[in-house]
Design a protein around this motif. Structure first.
Motif, PDB file in Angstrom:
ATOM      1  N   GLY A 157      53.615  56.952  57.068  1.00 60.49           N
ATOM      2  CA  GLY A 157      54.721  57.732  57.289  1.00 60.49           C
ATOM      3  C   GLY A 157      55.283  58.399  55.967  1.00 60.49           C
ATOM      4  N   VAL A 158      54.490  58.290  54.816  1.00 62.89           N
ATOM      5  CA  VAL A 158      54.746  58.867  53.462  1.00 62.89           C
ATOM      6  C   VAL A 158      54.346  60.337  53.500  1.00 62.89           C
ATOM      7  N   VAL A 159      55.551  60.985  53.204  1.00 66.22           N
ATOM      8  CA  VAL A 159      55.147  62.505  53.348  1.00 66.22           C
ATOM      9  C   VAL A 159      55.761  62.922  51.796  1.00 66.22           C
ATOM     10  N   ALA A 160      54.935  63.784  51.377  1.00 66.26           N
ATOM     11  CA  ALA A 160      55.176  64.389  49.899  1.00 66.26           C
ATOM     12  C   ALA A 160      56.120  65.493  49.839  1.00 66.26           C
ATOM     13  N   ALA A 161      56.888  65.773  48.834  1.00 68.82           N
ATOM     14  CA  ALA A 161      57.807  66.861  48.696  1.00 68.82           C
ATOM     15  C   ALA A 161      56.673  68.241  48.614  1.00 68.82           C
ATOM     16  N   TRP A 162      57.519  69.213  49.017  1.00 67.59           N
ATOM     17  CA  TRP A 162      56.483  70.522  48.894  1.00 67.59           C
ATOM     18  C   TRP A 162      56.261  70.853  47.646  1.00 67.59           C
ATOM     19  N   GLY A 163      57.149  70.987  47.048  1.00 71.24           N
ATOM     20  CA  GLY A 163      57.282  71.239  45.478  1.00 71.24           C
ATOM     21  C   GLY A 163      56.250  70.327  44.580  1.00 71.24           C
ATOM     22  N   GLN A 164      55.945  69.231  45.036  1.00 70.76           N
ATOM     23  CA  GLN A 164      55.063  68.304  44.295  1.00 70.76           C
ATOM     24  C   GLN A 164      53.649  68.389  44.840  1.00 70.76           C
ATOM     25  N   THR A 348      63.793  53.843  34.490  1.00 70.72           N
ATOM     26  CA  THR A 348      63.783  52.370  34.365  1.00 70.72           C
ATOM     27  C   THR A 348      64.236  51.893  35.872  1.00 70.72           C
ATOM     28  N   ASN A 349      63.265  51.144  36.452  1.00 73.78           N
ATOM     29  CA  ASN A 349      63.555  50.296  37.795  1.00 73.78           C
ATOM     30  C   ASN A 349      64.192  49.142  37.571  1.00 73.78           C
ATOM     31  N   PHE A 350      65.372  49.043  38.193  1.00 75.11           N
ATOM     32  CA  PHE A 350      66.024  47.689  38.220  1.00 75.11           C
ATOM     33  C   PHE A 350      65.987  46.990  39.667  1.00 75.11           C
ATOM     34  N   ASN A 351      65.158  47.334  40.561  1.00 79.55           N
ATOM     35  CA  ASN A 351      65.084  46.745  41.770  1.00 79.55           C
ATOM     36  C   ASN A 351      63.860  46.029  41.960  1.00 79.55           C
ATOM     37  N   TYR A 352      63.775  44.854  42.129  1.00 79.78           N
ATOM     38  CA  TYR A 352      62.765  43.832  42.083  1.00 79.78           C
ATOM     39  C   TYR A 352      61.892  43.796  43.283  1.00 79.78           C
ATOM     40  N   ARG A 353      62.405  44.577  44.357  1.00 78.33           N
ATOM     41  CA  ARG A 353      61.927  44.686  45.557  1.00 78.33           C
ATOM     42  C   ARG A 353      61.212  46.094  45.985  1.00 78.33           C
ATOM     43  N   MET A 354      61.288  47.092  45.105  1.00 71.58           N
ATOM     44  CA  MET A 354      61.093  48.332  45.521  1.00 71.58           C
ATOM     45  C   MET A 354      60.022  48.897  44.491  1.00 71.58           C
ATOM     46  N   ASN A 355      58.839  49.699  44.846  1.00 72.37           N
ATOM     47  CA  ASN A 355      58.083  50.367  44.115  1.00 72.37           C
ATOM     48  C   ASN A 355      58.279  51.728  44.661  1.00 72.37           C
ATOM     49  N   TYR A 356      58.598  52.624  43.771  1.00 68.36           N
ATOM     50  CA  TYR A 356      58.817  54.103  43.938  1.00 68.36           C
ATOM     51  C   TYR A 356      57.484  54.845  43.972  1.00 68.36           C
ATOM     52  N   THR A 357      56.761  55.315  45.081  1.00 71.35           N
ATOM     53  CA  THR A 357      55.740  56.226  44.824  1.00 71.35           C
ATOM     54  C   THR A 357      56.079  57.329  45.062  1.00 71.35           C
ATOM     55  N   MET A 393      61.441  70.348  37.757  1.00 71.59           N
ATOM     56  CA  MET A 393      61.110  69.049  38.253  1.00 71.59           C
ATOM     57  C   MET A 393      60.090  68.534  37.553  1.00 71.59           C
ATOM     58  N   PHE A 394      60.020  67.106  37.242  1.00 68.73           N
ATOM     59  CA  PHE A 394      59.139  66.005  36.523  1.00 68.73           C
ATOM     60  C   PHE A 394      58.728  65.101  37.525  1.00 68.73           C
ATOM     61  N   TYR A 395      57.405  64.838  37.651  1.00 62.98           N
ATOM     62  CA  TYR A 395      56.736  63.691  38.407  1.00 62.98           C
ATOM     63  C   TYR A 395      55.794  63.085  37.919  1.00 62.98           C
ATOM     64  N   GLY A 396      55.195  62.288  38.167  1.00 58.75           N
ATOM     65  CA  GLY A 396      54.039  61.554  37.585  1.00 58.75           C
ATOM     66  C   GLY A 396      52.619  61.973  37.933  1.00 58.75           C
ATOM     67  N   MET A 397      51.869  61.631  36.814  1.00 61.58           N
ATOM     68  CA  MET A 397      50.592  62.206  36.922  1.00 61.58           C
ATOM     69  C   MET A 397      49.762  61.313  37.919  1.00 61.58           C
ATOM     70  N   VAL A 405      56.673  51.220  39.419  1.00 61.98           N
ATOM     71  CA  VAL A 405      56.822  49.481  39.986  1.00 61.98           C
ATOM     72  C   VAL A 405      58.058  48.953  39.801  1.00 61.98           C
ATOM     73  N   GLU A 406      58.015  47.866  40.446  1.00 60.64           N
ATOM     74  CA  GLU A 406      59.345  47.317  40.660  1.00 60.64           C
ATOM     75  C   GLU A 406      59.970  46.598  39.204  1.00 60.64           C
ATOM     76  N   ALA A 407      61.133  46.240  39.022  1.00 58.15           N
ATOM     77  CA  ALA A 407      61.831  45.915  37.983  1.00 58.15           C
ATOM     78  C   ALA A 407      61.079  44.830  37.303  1.00 58.15           C
ATOM     79  N   GLY A 408      60.988  44.850  35.919  1.00 53.54           N
ATOM     80  CA  GLY A 408      60.169  43.890  35.115  1.00 53.54           C
ATOM     81  C   GLY A 408      59.665  44.670  33.825  1.00 53.54           C
ATOM     82  N   GLU A 409      58.625  43.997  33.623  1.00 56.23           N
ATOM     83  CA  GLU A 409      58.070  44.435  31.979  1.00 56.23           C
ATOM     84  C   GLU A 409      57.492  45.817  32.335  1.00 56.23           C
ATOM     85  N   HIS A 410      56.933  45.994  33.278  1.00 57.73           N
ATOM     86  CA  HIS A 410      56.312  47.372  33.503  1.00 57.73           C
ATOM     87  C   HIS A 410      56.975  48.323  34.525  1.00 57.73           C
TER      88      HIS A 410
END
Length: 483
Positions: A157-164, A348-357, A393-397, A405-410
């Motif tokens: 169900g993952v669908v990328a943005a058209w601009g990305q 920075t991600n402050f959610n311990y249960r969510m990875n943002y792809t 628009m900025f996005y990851g390589m 990744v979820e909140a924490g060191e990384h």
């Protein structure tokens, strides 16, 4: 004329009747003006609630192509195109539902499945895949058997943005519908479409019949198109598992996104800092609402590991912060050169249960029309209006930092941006160096109040005590000169 003295400004007006004159309540001009203003306001809000000024034409279009007829219905390929420049559908993916106008059933599906079968007890031999009046469909997971796949399916169900990623902004599945009619005249369009992507926020319009889709032949040298209204169709073809099939009928459903419908509070905030001022401007307090204060956990809590593994769903587990946002974007004015200036951006991600792809970050700033280099992110200018180039628009390589990744060191990603100065407009005064708007994953972030921005040392924010300390010796020197 007799006036009503009550505050509702209603007065009586005489009207003719069979048995004489009767009195009818009439509204004054002032009250009619108020009612008219309220009606106009709601009409404007209803049209503007899903309008995004940075992506005015962005939407998700769901296209149904009827490709063949069956003894009691048809086979259709459903294609979901994400035409939004910077808003994608992330894990756990899209959910699509609709209502059948008659007593249709789904015999089978390829590339997707319904979440419930429903009551199919009246079928004795061949049992349908789904008998519900309002089926709910989800995408299949990657790695399913080849005979259950269709092109652009099975991505959870993952669908990328058209601009990305234009190639990844499509999702498809095939559905075989029964008890639905066997011609263009007897088929009734589904209604009440609902799209979750993955949460609320999308509003879908009614299905509308459109000109049949045009496809290319296998050699890409000839375009073919179906003749709507005829059961013996031409050579409209599209590809499924390297097989080209003919199309008979097409209808579209358009879904638009509204952040107001998705969440009452923002989902991200922005903080500022500069090289010329030691003061950091943090995110506003309770920028994303403080309703989760009782559900957050300190970063040094001993129960953190236990709570992280206790429930792995979309229920957020936030780190306790003063802003209570799952995402913070920090904009740091780092260096100033003669012809250039440098900005550091950290997410920075402050959610311990969510990875943002496949995360996206959109910023609006007048100097983005002169971006010289972006060091660790991919960058794409967004020009919704040809005469204005102030949004990017900025996005990851890919395979490097496209996963936050979820909140924490990384749980952070960062990059630096080098911009060339425009000597006519460039300045560090009055917060010019900071963005006007910031979006993360398509949702607008909460910015600090302008009066809290870091200011230049020689700006209007003077120190009154320093002024008095300088004024006293100056006054003493003047008095000594006079005497």
């Amino acid at each position: 004329m007799e006036f009503n003295n009550s505050a509702n400004l209603v007065h009586k007006a005489p009207i003719a009747a069979k048995d004489g004159w009767q009195w009818q309540d009439c509204y004054s001009f002032r009250e009619l003006k108020h009612i008219f203003s309220v009606v106009i306001f709601f009409i404007m809000v209803s049209h503007a609630i899903a309008y995004d000024p940075l992506d005015p034409t962005g939407n998700i279009t769901i296209k149904w192509d009827v490709v063949s007829w069956t003894p009691d219905g048809y086979v259709a390929v459903v294609t979901m195109n994400n035409f939004q420049m910077y808003r994608h559908i992330m894990t756990p993916g899209w959910t699509l539902s609709w209502s059948w106008p008659k007593k249709e059933v789904i015999w089978s599906m390829v590339g997707a499945q319904t979440t419930e079968q429903g009551d199919c007890s009246k079928f004795k031999g061949n049992i349908p895949h789904c008998c519900k009046k309002t089926p709910t469909v989800v995408d299949l997971l990657p790695g399913v058997p080849y005979n259950q796949q269709i092109a652009n399916c099975c991505k959870a169900g993952v669908v990328a943005a058209w601009g990305q990623d234009p190639a990844g902004s499509v999702s498809s599945f095939q559905v075989s519908v029964g008890q639905a009619g066997t011609s263009n005249k007897t088929v009734k369009l589904p209604k009440n479409f609902t799209l979750l992507g993955p949460g609320p926020g999308y509003t879908c319009g009614p299905a509308k019949i459109v000109p049949s889709t045009i496809y290319l032949t296998p050699d890409h040298r000839r375009k073919t198109q179906a003749m709507r209204g005829s059961k013996a169709m031409g050579s409209l073809k599209f590809k499924r598992n390297n097989i080209y099939m003919t199309g008979y009928m097409t209808w579209n459903v358009t879904c638009t996104y509204s952040q107001f419908l998705a969440s009452k509070n923002p989902t991200c905030c922005v903080s500022f800092s500069t090289f010329y001022n030691d003061t950091m401007t943090p995110c506003p307090s309770c920028a994303c609402g403080c309703r989760n204060k009782n559900m957050c956990i300190p970063s040094d809590s001993k129960k953190l590991k236990e709570l992280k593994n206790k429930q792995r769903d979309n229920t957020p587990l936030l780190q306790c912060t003063h802003h209570m946002c799952p995402i913070r974007v920090h904009w740091h004015v780092k260096l100033n050169y003669k012809d250039y200036w440098r900005v550091k951006i950290a997410i920075t991600n402050f959610n311990y249960r969510m990875n943002y792809t496949q995360w996206t970050l959109v910023a609006q700033h007048p100097n983005l029309n002169n971006v010289t280099q972006v060091f660790s992110f991919d960058y794409k200018p967004l020009v919704p209006y040809e005469s204005i180039n102030d949004t990017g628009m900025f996005y990851g390589m890919k395979f490097y930092n496209d996963l936050l990744v979820e909140a924490g060191e990384h749980g952070n990603v960062q990059s630096e941006v080098l911009l060339q100065k425009n000597k006519e407009t460039f300045t560090f005064k009055q917060g010019w160096a900071f963005p006007r708007k910031v979006y993360f994953n398509g949702d607008e972030c909460r910015l600090p109040p302008p009066d809290t921005y870091p200011f230049l040392p020689n700006s209007a924010h003077a120190n009154p005590f320093a002024f008095r300390a300088m004024a006293f010796p100056l006054l003493l020197m003047i008095l000594c000169t006079i005497w």
